[in-house]
Design a protein around this motif. Structure first.
Motif, mmCIF file in Angstrom:
data_model
loop_
_atom_site.group_PDB
_atom_site.id
_atom_site.type_symbol
_atom_site.label_atom_id
_atom_site.label_comp_id
_atom_site.label_asym_id
_atom_site.label_seq_id
_atom_site.Cartn_x
_atom_site.Cartn_y
_atom_site.Cartn_z
ATOM 1 N N ALA A 31 0.828 -1.212 0.000
ATOM 2 C CA ALA A 31 0.000 0.000 0.000
ATOM 3 C C ALA A 31 0.859 1.258 0.000
ATOM 4 C CB ALA A 31 -0.920 -0.011 1.210
ATOM 5 N N GLU A 32 1.934 1.287 0.801
ATOM 6 C CA GLU A 32 2.763 2.492 0.874
ATOM 7 C C GLU A 32 3.544 2.728 -0.404
ATOM 8 O OE1 GLU A 32 6.528 4.262 3.442
ATOM 9 O OE2 GLU A 32 5.085 2.947 4.428
ATOM 10 N N LEU A 33 4.042 1.669 -1.032
ATOM 11 C CA LEU A 33 4.839 1.826 -2.242
ATOM 12 C C LEU A 33 3.999 1.848 -3.510
ATOM 13 C CD1 LEU A 33 7.911 -0.451 -1.419
ATOM 14 C CD2 LEU A 33 7.684 2.017 -1.158
ATOM 15 N N GLY A 34 2.685 1.654 -3.374
ATOM 16 C CA GLY A 34 1.790 1.766 -4.517
ATOM 17 C C GLY A 34 1.889 0.636 -5.516
ATOM 18 N N VAL A 35 2.081 -0.602 -5.028
ATOM 19 C CA VAL A 35 2.137 -1.761 -5.914
ATOM 20 C C VAL A 35 1.140 -2.809 -5.419
ATOM 21 C CG1 VAL A 35 4.539 -1.369 -6.540
ATOM 22 C CG2 VAL A 35 4.001 -2.831 -4.570
ATOM 23 N N VAL A 84 19.670 0.548 3.732
ATOM 24 C CA VAL A 84 19.179 1.063 2.450
ATOM 25 C C VAL A 84 17.699 0.725 2.272
ATOM 26 C CG1 VAL A 84 19.405 0.917 -0.057
ATOM 27 C CG2 VAL A 84 21.450 0.968 1.377
ATOM 28 N N GLY A 85 17.333 -0.494 2.589
ATOM 29 C CA GLY A 85 15.936 -0.899 2.458
ATOM 30 C C GLY A 85 15.006 -0.104 3.348
ATOM 31 N N ALA A 86 15.454 0.182 4.563
ATOM 32 C CA ALA A 86 14.615 0.929 5.504
ATOM 33 C C ALA A 86 14.361 2.358 5.047
ATOM 34 C CB ALA A 86 15.265 0.941 6.888
ATOM 35 N N THR A 87 15.253 2.911 4.228
ATOM 36 C CA THR A 87 15.122 4.299 3.772
ATOM 37 C C THR A 87 14.631 4.384 2.326
ATOM 38 O OG1 THR A 87 17.464 4.311 3.127
ATOM 39 C CG2 THR A 87 16.922 5.099 5.339
ATOM 40 N N ALA A 88 14.315 3.243 1.704
ATOM 41 C CA ALA A 88 13.895 3.233 0.301
ATOM 42 C C ALA A 88 12.545 3.924 0.136
ATOM 43 C CB ALA A 88 13.819 1.802 -0.219
ATOM 44 N N LEU A 94 14.009 -0.739 -3.166
ATOM 45 C CA LEU A 94 13.839 -1.762 -2.137
ATOM 46 C C LEU A 94 14.178 -3.136 -2.701
ATOM 47 C CD1 LEU A 94 12.980 -2.611 0.685
ATOM 48 C CD2 LEU A 94 10.603 -2.651 -0.112
ATOM 49 N N CYS A 95 13.780 -3.377 -3.942
ATOM 50 C CA CYS A 95 14.080 -4.660 -4.580
ATOM 51 C C CYS A 95 15.589 -4.851 -4.723
ATOM 52 C CB CYS A 95 13.393 -4.722 -5.941
ATOM 53 S SG CYS A 95 13.371 -6.369 -6.685
ATOM 54 N N ALA A 96 16.289 -3.793 -5.135
ATOM 55 C CA ALA A 96 17.744 -3.875 -5.268
ATOM 56 C C ALA A 96 18.408 -4.128 -3.919
ATOM 57 C CB ALA A 96 18.284 -2.588 -5.886
ATOM 58 N N ARG A 157 8.979 -0.166 7.806
ATOM 59 C CA ARG A 157 10.379 0.257 7.813
ATOM 60 C C ARG A 157 11.039 -0.053 9.160
ATOM 61 N NH1 ARG A 157 11.269 3.513 3.358
ATOM 62 N NH2 ARG A 157 9.352 4.257 2.354
ATOM 63 N N ALA A 158 10.268 -0.002 10.224
ATOM 64 C CA ALA A 158 10.827 -0.288 11.541
ATOM 65 C C ALA A 158 11.368 -1.713 11.611
ATOM 66 C CB ALA A 158 9.770 -0.069 12.619
ATOM 67 N N SER A 159 10.733 -2.628 10.888
ATOM 68 C CA SER A 159 11.203 -4.010 10.881
ATOM 69 C C SER A 159 12.562 -4.124 10.203
ATOM 70 C CB SER A 159 10.178 -4.905 10.165
ATOM 71 O OG SER A 159 8.930 -4.871 10.837
ATOM 72 N N PHE A 160 12.779 -3.346 9.150
ATOM 73 C CA PHE A 160 14.073 -3.354 8.476
ATOM 74 C C PHE A 160 15.165 -2.781 9.383
ATOM 75 C CE2 PHE A 160 11.556 -4.346 4.890
ATOM 76 C CZ PHE A 160 12.389 -4.805 3.882
ATOM 77 N N TRP A 161 14.843 -1.688 10.090
ATOM 78 C CA TRP A 161 15.809 -1.123 11.035
ATOM 79 C C TRP A 161 16.153 -2.127 12.131
ATOM 80 C CZ3 TRP A 161 18.792 2.649 9.852
ATOM 81 C CH2 TRP A 161 18.364 3.723 9.062
#
Length: 384
Positions: A31-35, A84-88, A94-96, A157-161
């Motif tokens: 939902a947040e990334l629009g996909v 990087v993923g947490a700030t994408a 995020l995929c990269a 994002r908190a989970s990635f951090w």
């Protein structure tokens, strides 16, 4: 079992939490990334593709490194990828980041699987692999549900951090507890000779079975959240609970595999193998009955990891003598080839929430059909 083995399992716990946690974060992340949710599920496949390519590549590149240096570098790179993923702010970034994290995970796990066997000797290799993979099962019990809950409270994002921070004690554990080992490939078979082992039909057969079983596991596990909130009619708060149940099953399964894979691998596969497709089919048929989830989900977690763990041990037994550096990479690549293919096939069955469960049924049934030739002769005798 040596302390170093449990410190390796701690690092595997951090990495396993990341690999599995998306199953509880997909709806909010999408939902947040629009996909679409199906597209977000491809992050699991991207991670697995990175593992498939990264395992043999990283194992080959680090053959001459001290073992501790290679393991430490893998943990550090894994943590950086999660920052990087947490700030994408976009899905491609995020995929990269997931692919980069997968390369780090692949290099670490390929070295760790080989190191686990070397720490204890061939007669206890199955038990050592079980201890190492207990980090993954602990991730499914504690890390993944905690990540899902943290994502619901503070955002995905908190989970990635949290995973990035979890890598810090794992890195310290590797430095403190793992022997440096040799920094040379001297005394080992040449890389070309180790690569030639992969052409052996028996090894390829075991690796294919492991890939199919893992494909079924990830096809269903990646999309468990839509089953919980869809056909089962349960709220989002039940997603972490169901993930805990699956994780508890994996703990049981990997412990059974660790104890029996060295002594009675064929009996374990003969009993647990046929139950896997039956179990996934039953879960698909009963997905609209909430009472079925607490019974079938942990059972399937146990069966999936018992069968998968046993196949890993057999692959290592088949290849370890002639490919001591690359054996772990081959097993890691095969399992993650399945982890990449499973969600891709499952995504094609959406928007039906039970489609991924039927995909898991088909994949594990294929493994069952191909499995009987395992009875030809034990791999330990072949290696000897």
């Amino acid at each position: 079992m040596p302390l170093a083995l449990y410190l390796l399992a701690l690092a595997v716990f951090a990495m396993g939490t990341s690999e599995f946690m998306l199953s509880g974060l997909l709806p909010d992340l999408a939902a947040e990334l629009g996909v679409p949710v199906g597209t977000a599920g491809l992050l699991t496949s991207a991670f697995a593709v990175g593992m498939v390519a990264g395992a043999p590549l990283m194992a080959a590149l680090t053959r001459r490194w001290p073992r501790r240096s290679g393991l430490f570098g893998g943990v550090v790179l894994f943590a950086a990828a999660h920052v990087v993923g947490a700030t994408a702010t976009s899905f491609p970034v995020l995929c990269a980041a997931r692919v980069a994290a997968a390369f780090a995970n692949a290099g670490f796990l390929a070295l760790a699987v080989t190191a686990a066997g070397a720490l204890v000797g061939p007669e206890r290799r199955g038990r050592a692999v079980g201890v190492l993979l207990s980090g993954t099962t602990a991730a499914t019990v504690v890390g993944v549900p905690a990540g899902a809950l943290l994502g619901q409270l503070l955002g995905w994002r908190a989970s990635f951090w949290a995973v990035a921070l979890l890598c810090a004690p794992a890195a310290v554990g590797v430095l403190v507890g793992v022997p440096a080992g040799r920094g040379s490939a001297d005394g080992r078979p040449a890389l070309r000779a180790e690569l030639a082992v992969l052409a052996r039909p028996r090894l390829l057969h075991v690796l294919l079975l492991g890939a199919l079983v893992n494909a079924g596991t990830f096809a269903a596990f990646t999309f468990l959240a839509p089953v919980v909130t869809g056909p089962a009619g349960l709220g989002r708060g039940w997603v972490p609970v169901v993930l805990v149940l699956f994780g508890l099953g994996t703990v049981l399964g990997i412990n059974v595999a660790g104890r029996l894979a060295d002594r009675h691998p064929l009996r374990l596969l003969a009993v647990a193998g046929p139950l896997l497709p039956l179990g996934w089919a039953a879960l698909a048929a009963l997905a609209d009955r909430p009472t079925a989830l607490p019974v079938l989900v942990p059972l399937l977690g146990a069966l999936s990891f018992a069968v998968g763990g046993t196949l890993i041990t057999r692959a290592l037994s088949t290849a370890a003598t002639d490919a001591p550096t690359m054996a772990g990479a081959y097993a890691t690549a095969a399992l993650n080839l399945g982890a990449a293919a499973g969600p891709l096939l499952a995504a094609a069955t959406l928007p039906s929430p039970t489609g991924p469960l039927y995909a898991a049924t088909a994949l594990t049934a294929a493994a069952l059909l191909l499995g009987p030739t395992l009875r030809e002769r034990p791999p330990a005798r072949t290696a000897a």
